[in-house]
Design a protein around this motif. Structure first.
Motif, PDB file in Angstrom:
ATOM      1  N   ASP A 163      22.583 -21.684  69.751  1.00  0.00           N
ATOM      2  CA  ASP A 163      22.927 -22.248  68.436  1.00  0.00           C
ATOM      3  C   ASP A 163      23.702 -21.261  67.576  1.00  0.00           C
ATOM      4  O   ASP A 163      23.884 -21.484  66.369  1.00  0.00           O
ATOM      5  CB  ASP A 163      21.645 -22.664  67.703  1.00  0.00           C
ATOM      6  CG  ASP A 163      20.994 -23.896  68.327  1.00  0.00           C
ATOM      7  OD1 ASP A 163      21.707 -24.643  69.034  1.00  0.00           O
ATOM      8  OD2 ASP A 163      19.784 -24.104  68.110  1.00  0.00           O
ATOM      9  N   GLU A 229      13.918 -13.470  55.005  1.00  0.00           N
ATOM     10  CA  GLU A 229      13.780 -14.913  54.794  1.00  0.00           C
ATOM     11  C   GLU A 229      15.074 -15.559  54.294  1.00  0.00           C
ATOM     12  O   GLU A 229      15.207 -16.785  54.304  1.00  0.00           O
ATOM     13  CB  GLU A 229      12.641 -15.212  53.822  1.00  0.00           C
ATOM     14  CG  GLU A 229      12.938 -14.883  52.376  1.00  0.00           C
ATOM     15  CD  GLU A 229      11.890 -15.436  51.412  1.00  0.00           C
ATOM     16  OE1 GLU A 229      11.012 -16.183  51.855  1.00  0.00           O
ATOM     17  OE2 GLU A 229      11.967 -15.088  50.214  1.00  0.00           O
ATOM     18  N   ALA A 235      15.894 -19.066  58.965  1.00  0.00           N
ATOM     19  CA  ALA A 235      15.987 -20.528  58.832  1.00  0.00           C
ATOM     20  C   ALA A 235      15.879 -21.190  60.206  1.00  0.00           C
ATOM     21  O   ALA A 235      15.215 -22.227  60.351  1.00  0.00           O
ATOM     22  CB  ALA A 235      17.300 -20.900  58.152  1.00  0.00           C
ATOM     23  N   TRP A 236      16.530 -20.597  61.198  1.00  0.00           N
ATOM     24  CA  TRP A 236      16.462 -21.155  62.554  1.00  0.00           C
ATOM     25  C   TRP A 236      15.027 -21.081  63.081  1.00  0.00           C
ATOM     26  O   TRP A 236      14.529 -22.038  63.680  1.00  0.00           O
ATOM     27  CB  TRP A 236      17.418 -20.411  63.473  1.00  0.00           C
ATOM     28  CG  TRP A 236      17.540 -21.041  64.832  1.00  0.00           C
ATOM     29  CD1 TRP A 236      18.464 -21.973  65.224  1.00  0.00           C
ATOM     30  CD2 TRP A 236      16.690 -20.822  65.962  1.00  0.00           C
ATOM     31  NE1 TRP A 236      18.239 -22.343  66.528  1.00  0.00           N
ATOM     32  CE2 TRP A 236      17.160 -21.649  67.009  1.00  0.00           C
ATOM     33  CE3 TRP A 236      15.592 -20.008  66.199  1.00  0.00           C
ATOM     34  CZ2 TRP A 236      16.567 -21.684  68.271  1.00  0.00           C
ATOM     35  CZ3 TRP A 236      14.991 -20.035  67.462  1.00  0.00           C
ATOM     36  CH2 TRP A 236      15.469 -20.861  68.472  1.00  0.00           C
ATOM     37  N   GLN A 238      12.235 -21.068  61.385  1.00  0.00           N
ATOM     38  CA  GLN A 238      11.400 -22.053  60.713  1.00  0.00           C
ATOM     39  C   GLN A 238      11.544 -23.433  61.353  1.00  0.00           C
ATOM     40  O   GLN A 238      10.569 -24.182  61.454  1.00  0.00           O
ATOM     41  CB  GLN A 238      11.766 -22.132  59.235  1.00  0.00           C
ATOM     42  CG  GLN A 238      11.199 -21.003  58.385  1.00  0.00           C
ATOM     43  CD  GLN A 238      11.371 -21.278  56.913  1.00  0.00           C
ATOM     44  OE1 GLN A 238      12.484 -21.504  56.427  1.00  0.00           O
ATOM     45  NE2 GLN A 238      10.277 -21.282  56.178  1.00  0.00           N
ATOM     46  N   SER A 239      12.749 -23.769  61.781  1.00  0.00           N
ATOM     47  CA  SER A 239      13.001 -25.099  62.340  1.00  0.00           C
ATOM     48  C   SER A 239      12.662 -25.198  63.822  1.00  0.00           C
ATOM     49  O   SER A 239      12.339 -26.289  64.311  1.00  0.00           O
ATOM     50  CB  SER A 239      14.469 -25.481  62.139  1.00  0.00           C
ATOM     51  OG  SER A 239      14.795 -25.548  60.771  1.00  0.00           O
ATOM     52  N   ASN A 240      12.722 -24.068  64.553  1.00  0.00           N
ATOM     53  CA  ASN A 240      12.685 -24.148  66.010  1.00  0.00           C
ATOM     54  C   ASN A 240      11.597 -23.333  66.694  1.00  0.00           C
ATOM     55  O   ASN A 240      11.286 -23.614  67.855  1.00  0.00           O
ATOM     56  CB  ASN A 240      14.042 -23.697  66.570  1.00  0.00           C
ATOM     57  CG  ASN A 240      15.179 -24.584  66.130  1.00  0.00           C
ATOM     58  OD1 ASN A 240      15.405 -25.653  66.685  1.00  0.00           O
ATOM     59  ND2 ASN A 240      15.909 -24.139  65.106  1.00  0.00           N
ATOM     60  N   TRP A 265       5.912 -12.951  63.980  1.00  0.00           N
ATOM     61  CA  TRP A 265       5.671 -14.213  64.673  1.00  0.00           C
ATOM     62  C   TRP A 265       4.780 -13.988  65.882  1.00  0.00           C
ATOM     63  O   TRP A 265       4.899 -12.974  66.576  1.00  0.00           O
ATOM     64  CB  TRP A 265       7.000 -14.848  65.102  1.00  0.00           C
ATOM     65  CG  TRP A 265       7.844 -15.226  63.923  1.00  0.00           C
ATOM     66  CD1 TRP A 265       8.575 -14.378  63.128  1.00  0.00           C
ATOM     67  CD2 TRP A 265       8.014 -16.539  63.356  1.00  0.00           C
ATOM     68  NE1 TRP A 265       9.191 -15.082  62.115  1.00  0.00           N
ATOM     69  CE2 TRP A 265       8.873 -16.406  62.244  1.00  0.00           C
ATOM     70  CE3 TRP A 265       7.543 -17.795  63.714  1.00  0.00           C
ATOM     71  CZ2 TRP A 265       9.253 -17.489  61.468  1.00  0.00           C
ATOM     72  CZ3 TRP A 265       7.931 -18.890  62.948  1.00  0.00           C
ATOM     73  CH2 TRP A 265       8.775 -18.732  61.840  1.00  0.00           C
TER      74      TRP A 265
END
Length: 271
Positions: A163, A229, A235-236, A238-240, A265
């Motif tokens: 991505d 952040e 951002a990626w 958080q979504s994936n 994480w």
């Protein structure tokens, strides 16, 4: 199942590193490390203790056989070939954990008792008895993770790259001794135990000990800063990240009282 090789074999006092991954610190070490199948490395200070050569174990320090934990390390060395064989030919090897008794003695000496775990909601974390090589981190150091987290990190990073997002590992597995060293250095700078615990989990209570957690960064961004952040990488994630088995451990106002860590994480197995 993909097998990650080489392996770090872990004992309470000494790590067995595969040959070829450690930098020599002198001509004598360089000659030994260039031929070593494994290098025995003291956990509390990173000192190289011995090289496992085809003709036998070569001591790199005086009085090697008086080193704390050397018997356990040599026993692990004797079984290293069997572990590699199981992974290469069977594809599986159970990840065990190391005992916590030695850690508990050192926590008592720091003045950290069971109340800390009850107040923070954090549990003592045992170290795995072996870890998988998951590439290198931002600083070109070997990145060691629990084999499942290593597999997850490989997939996560590759998906981000597809991505157009670059994820960098800042750090992965950390031993109890590493965390104790953080506390010792901060005590030497005059910080109190309470001040250190506001920023760092107590030794034995960090998710990094398990090999299941890693700190993630983005190129050009300072490591382990809240500014992460604001990056496309965060951002990626958080979504994936959840789709690849990773969760952010310490969001804002987390119940453990640990500062917000958007970079930290943890791989969480599916239930």
């Amino acid at each position: 199942m993909r097998v990650f090789s080489p392996l770090l074999i872990n004992t309470p006092d000494i790590e067995l590193w595969p040959g070829g991954l450690l930098r020599a610190r002198g001509n004598h070490d360089a000659r030994a490390l260039s031929r070593a199948r494994h290098v025995l490395r003291r956990k509390r200070d990173g000192r190289y203790l011995a090289a496992d050569l085809p003709e036998g174990v070569l001591p790199l320090v005086h009085r090697l056989f008086h080193e704390p934990g050397i018997d356990a390390a040599l026993d692990a060395l004797d079984h290293a070939g069997l572990r590699h064989h199981r992974l290469l030919h069977v594809g599986v090897d159970r990840v065990g954990t190391l005992p916590l008794a030695r850690l508990c003695e050192r926590l008592d000496a720091l003045g950290i008792d069971d109340d800390y775990g009850q107040r923070s909601g954090l549990a003592l974390v045992a170290e795995p008895d072996w870890l998988a090589f998951a590439g290198v981190d931002r600083y070109r150091r070997p990145l060691w993770l629990h084999v499942d987290a290593a597999r997850g990190w490989t997939h996560l990073r590759a998906a981000a790259l597809r991505d157009g997002v670059v994820l960098e590992a800042i750090s992965g597995y950390r031993s109890h001794d590493y965390q104790l060293g953080i506390f010792e250095r901060k005590f030497a700078r005059g910080l109190t135990l309470e001040e250190i615990l506001n920023v760092n989990a107590a030794p034995g209570y960090s998710e990094h000990h398990s090999g299941l957690a890693l700190d993630i960064g983005a190129p050009g961004e300072p490591p382990a800063e809240e500014s992460f952040e604001q990056t496309p990488a965060f951002a990626w994630l958080q979504s994936n990240a959840g789709g690849h088995g990773f969760v952010m451990s310490y969001p804002r106002d987390n119940p453990h009282g640990i500062v917000y860590e958007p970079w930290h994480w943890r791989w969480q197995p599916a239930r």
